[in-house]
Design an enzyme around this catalytic site. Structure first.
Site, mmCIF file in Angstrom:
data_model
loop_
_atom_site.group_PDB
_atom_site.id
_atom_site.type_symbol
_atom_site.label_atom_id
_atom_site.label_comp_id
_atom_site.label_asym_id
_atom_site.label_seq_id
_atom_site.Cartn_x
_atom_site.Cartn_y
_atom_site.Cartn_z
ATOM 1 N N HIS A 67 27.058 87.003 -28.362
ATOM 2 C CA HIS A 67 26.194 86.678 -27.222
ATOM 3 C C HIS A 67 26.940 85.699 -26.324
ATOM 4 O O HIS A 67 27.657 84.822 -26.795
ATOM 5 C CB HIS A 67 24.883 86.050 -27.698
ATOM 6 C CG HIS A 67 23.827 85.954 -26.635
ATOM 7 N ND1 HIS A 67 23.905 85.079 -25.569
ATOM 8 C CD2 HIS A 67 22.660 86.645 -26.466
ATOM 9 C CE1 HIS A 67 22.844 85.229 -24.795
ATOM 10 N NE2 HIS A 67 22.078 86.185 -25.318
ATOM 11 N N THR A 126 29.831 85.546 -18.150
ATOM 12 C CA THR A 126 30.365 86.025 -16.876
ATOM 13 C C THR A 126 29.490 85.503 -15.746
ATOM 14 O O THR A 126 28.328 85.910 -15.606
ATOM 15 C CB THR A 126 30.401 87.574 -16.842
ATOM 16 O OG1 THR A 126 31.108 88.051 -17.982
ATOM 17 C CG2 THR A 126 31.098 88.063 -15.570
ATOM 18 N N ASP A 183 27.796 82.508 -23.959
ATOM 19 C CA ASP A 183 27.506 81.102 -24.272
ATOM 20 C C ASP A 183 26.430 80.476 -23.384
ATOM 21 O O ASP A 183 26.135 79.283 -23.491
ATOM 22 C CB ASP A 183 28.784 80.256 -24.198
ATOM 23 C CG ASP A 183 29.379 80.204 -22.791
ATOM 24 O OD1 ASP A 183 28.825 80.864 -21.874
ATOM 25 O OD2 ASP A 183 30.388 79.503 -22.605
ATOM 26 N N ASP A 184 25.793 81.284 -22.531
ATOM 27 C CA ASP A 184 24.767 80.756 -21.614
ATOM 28 C C ASP A 184 23.458 80.413 -22.315
ATOM 29 O O ASP A 184 22.586 79.784 -21.730
ATOM 30 C CB ASP A 184 24.481 81.775 -20.502
ATOM 31 C CG ASP A 184 24.038 83.123 -21.040
ATOM 32 O OD1 ASP A 184 24.718 83.629 -21.953
ATOM 33 O OD2 ASP A 184 23.028 83.667 -20.562
ATOM 34 N N LYS A 223 9.743 88.895 -18.423
ATOM 35 C CA LYS A 223 10.070 89.105 -17.012
ATOM 36 C C LYS A 223 9.564 90.480 -16.571
ATOM 37 O O LYS A 223 8.843 91.148 -17.313
ATOM 38 C CB LYS A 223 11.566 88.957 -16.762
ATOM 39 C CG LYS A 223 12.452 89.982 -17.468
ATOM 40 C CD LYS A 223 13.909 89.726 -17.112
ATOM 41 C CE LYS A 223 14.830 90.752 -17.771
ATOM 42 N NZ LYS A 223 16.247 90.533 -17.403
ATOM 43 N N ASP A 249 -18.640 95.445 5.189
ATOM 44 C CA ASP A 249 -18.133 96.166 4.021
ATOM 45 C C ASP A 249 -19.076 97.306 3.662
ATOM 46 O O ASP A 249 -19.731 97.314 2.625
ATOM 47 C CB ASP A 249 -17.996 95.188 2.847
ATOM 48 C CG ASP A 249 -17.424 95.859 1.602
ATOM 49 O OD1 ASP A 249 -16.668 96.832 1.751
ATOM 50 O OD2 ASP A 249 -17.749 95.395 0.487
ATOM 51 N N SER A 308 19.428 93.980 -22.665
ATOM 52 C CA SER A 308 18.391 94.665 -21.891
ATOM 53 C C SER A 308 19.025 95.851 -21.182
ATOM 54 O O SER A 308 18.495 96.959 -21.183
ATOM 55 C CB SER A 308 17.767 93.716 -20.864
ATOM 56 O OG SER A 308 17.133 92.642 -21.495
ATOM 57 N N ALA A 309 20.179 95.593 -20.542
ATOM 58 C CA ALA A 309 20.987 96.638 -19.896
ATOM 59 C C ALA A 309 20.192 97.503 -18.922
ATOM 60 O O ALA A 309 20.350 98.717 -18.893
ATOM 61 C CB ALA A 309 21.662 97.512 -20.952
#
Length: 450
Positions: free
Chosen positions: A112, A145, A114-115, A67, A225, A32-33
């Site tokens: 990729h 990380t 490992d998560d 997201k 209103d 995504s960066a």
């Protein structure tokens, strides 16, 4: 000296063989960066050891499918990645599914962290492994990380949102999400609820934007209103709301007021960071559209209302500030033909989104409208306010051509009976104990405000 020379030759030979092994091998990484960080660089460094790195950069719509819309758009993220020496080429990945790009490139490796062995991406991982096997490709999974992610960085920086970036947000969401979910917010506290309420399943479900309702703003001030609450009071409330939220907002401007005053309204809204204005085509003293009795309510002429749209278009500084036209033809009993005629004229004049209003208990009449209007060359994204036809799902609305759904008064309507009940219980029992299990704790409210 000879031994050192020998070591140098051996080392160079090893490097040459390693380079030869890597020659023309393709390594694929999907990113995504949005905010480039140490974790991304670690992945790219690992990938570059195996060959030429091709980054499948997730498009805005791919990211929005699970997201929040990214802070930087695709082109901005692409420029950054293209200028990283570890990256050979950047290509778009249009969905979360890797398979289309993998079949196109047939990479030797996919890298990729490992998560993704557990959780929502577990299925995607299996698809990647199965696809790679078809040509003998391999999946490389360096250690993830920890304690860093774009989402966590964005959360820390969320207080830094500017009015300009907030203005442009709604257009980007509209361009990249199937349906935009909007919740009424009449106070900073209700805005915090709109901001933070979400359901995390396979994807994150949340509200995309807020709605500043003239009905709820008036009611919270104890006024009718009928435009008795002036814009300056509502603008002050928006400032307080924006102090504690980051989501874009649509401003319900009733009929927009006098033509001469409209440019000042638009400039103020843009300066505050509002993303869109919604103007209805009624004239005279306002009467809420959900009242059964609409006697005395009048609709503006097409000619006069298009002047308002053109003036807003001329006044706005940014094309990202959206112009919404609200059509009251069904409310006033003028029918489908009148609504369609107005929608086309308003679209031609420069409206970016069209709200077709209805007080029926079913969406039948708005669906009859959308079926025809969406085939017009003047079609624009349609807005629904399902206050009376509340059984209608977002899926049904999208299927029938609606792109924005506004829950226009539900936060205030939920608060009113709750507060009324609390006051009654205290009077009845002459203490508050009976309420404690039915209301939020003080700490819960405090923890919402960070």
């Amino acid at each position: 000296i000879s031994f050192n020379l020998y070591l140098c030759i051996v080392n160079l030979n090893f490097k040459f063989k390693a380079m030869n092994r890597r020659k023309n091998k393709i390594v694929y990484c999907a990113l995504s960066a949005d905010i480039l960080h140490e974790g991304h660089i670690n992945i790219l460094k690992t990938a570059s050891r195996y060959g030429d790195v091709f980054v499948g950069l997730l498009t805005d719509s791919a990211i929005a499918s699970y997201k929040k819309i990214p802070t930087l758009n695709y082109k901005q993220r692409e420029v950054i990645l293209k200028n990283i020496k570890l990256v050979k080429k950047v290509i778009p990945q249009n969905t979360l599914d890797y398979r289309t790009n993998l079949k196109l490139l047939m990479p030797n490796y996919v890298v990729h962290g490992d998560d993704w062995k557990t959780g929502v991406q577990k299925k995607t991982r299996r698809q990647v492994i199965t696809t790679l096997k078809k040509w003998g490709g391999k999946l490389i999974e360096p250690k993830y990380t920890k304690n860093i992610s774009s989402s966590s960085i964005k959360k820390k920086l969320s207080g830094e949102i500017t009015p300009t970036s907030r203005v442009s947000m709604l257009r980007r969401i509209l361009e990249n999400k199937k349906i935009v979910r909007v919740l009424e917010a009449h106070s900073p506290l209700s805005g915090l609820i709109a901001e933070n309420t979400k359901i995390n399943n396979k994807t994150t479900i949340e509200f995309d934007a807020m709605w500043s309702s003239s009905l709820t703003d008036s009611s919270i001030k104890g006024k009718p209103d009928n435009q008795s609450l002036d814009f300056s009071s509502r603008f002050a409330g928006l400032g307080d709301l924006f102090d504690v939220t980051t989501k874009p907002l649509i401003f319900d401007a009733d009929n927009g007021g006098r033509l001469e005053h409209l440019p000042f309204t638009i400039r103020t809204l843009e300066r505050l960071g509002v993303s869109a204005i919604m103007v209805e085509d009624k004239i005279g003293l306002k009467k809420n559209s959900l009242f059964k009795d609409q006697s005395g309510a009048k609709q503006d002429t097409i000619q006069n209302f298009t002047k308002k749209i053109k003036l807003i278009k001329k006044t706005r500084n940014s094309k990202d500030f959206l112009i919404g036209a609200r059509i009251e033809s069904f409310i006033l009993g003028k029918g489908l033909k009148d609504g369609l005629k107005r929608a086309e004229a308003y679209s031609k004049a420069g409206a970016d989104i069209i709200l077709i209003h209805s007080k029926e208990k079913t969406p039948k009449e708005i669906f009859s409208f959308s079926k025809i209007f969406n085939k017009s060359k003047w079609a624009k994204p349609l807005v629904s306010v399902p206050s009376t036809y509340s059984k209608t799902t977002e899926k049904e609305l999208f299927k029938n051509g609606f792109r924005i759904v506004i829950y226009a008064n539900h936060m205030l309507r939920a608060a009113y009976p709750a507060m009324q009940n609390a006051a009654f219980k205290i009077l009845k029992n002459q203490r508050s104990f009976e309420l404690e299990k039915r209301i939020s704790s003080v700490s819960e409210v405090i923890n919402l405000i960070k």
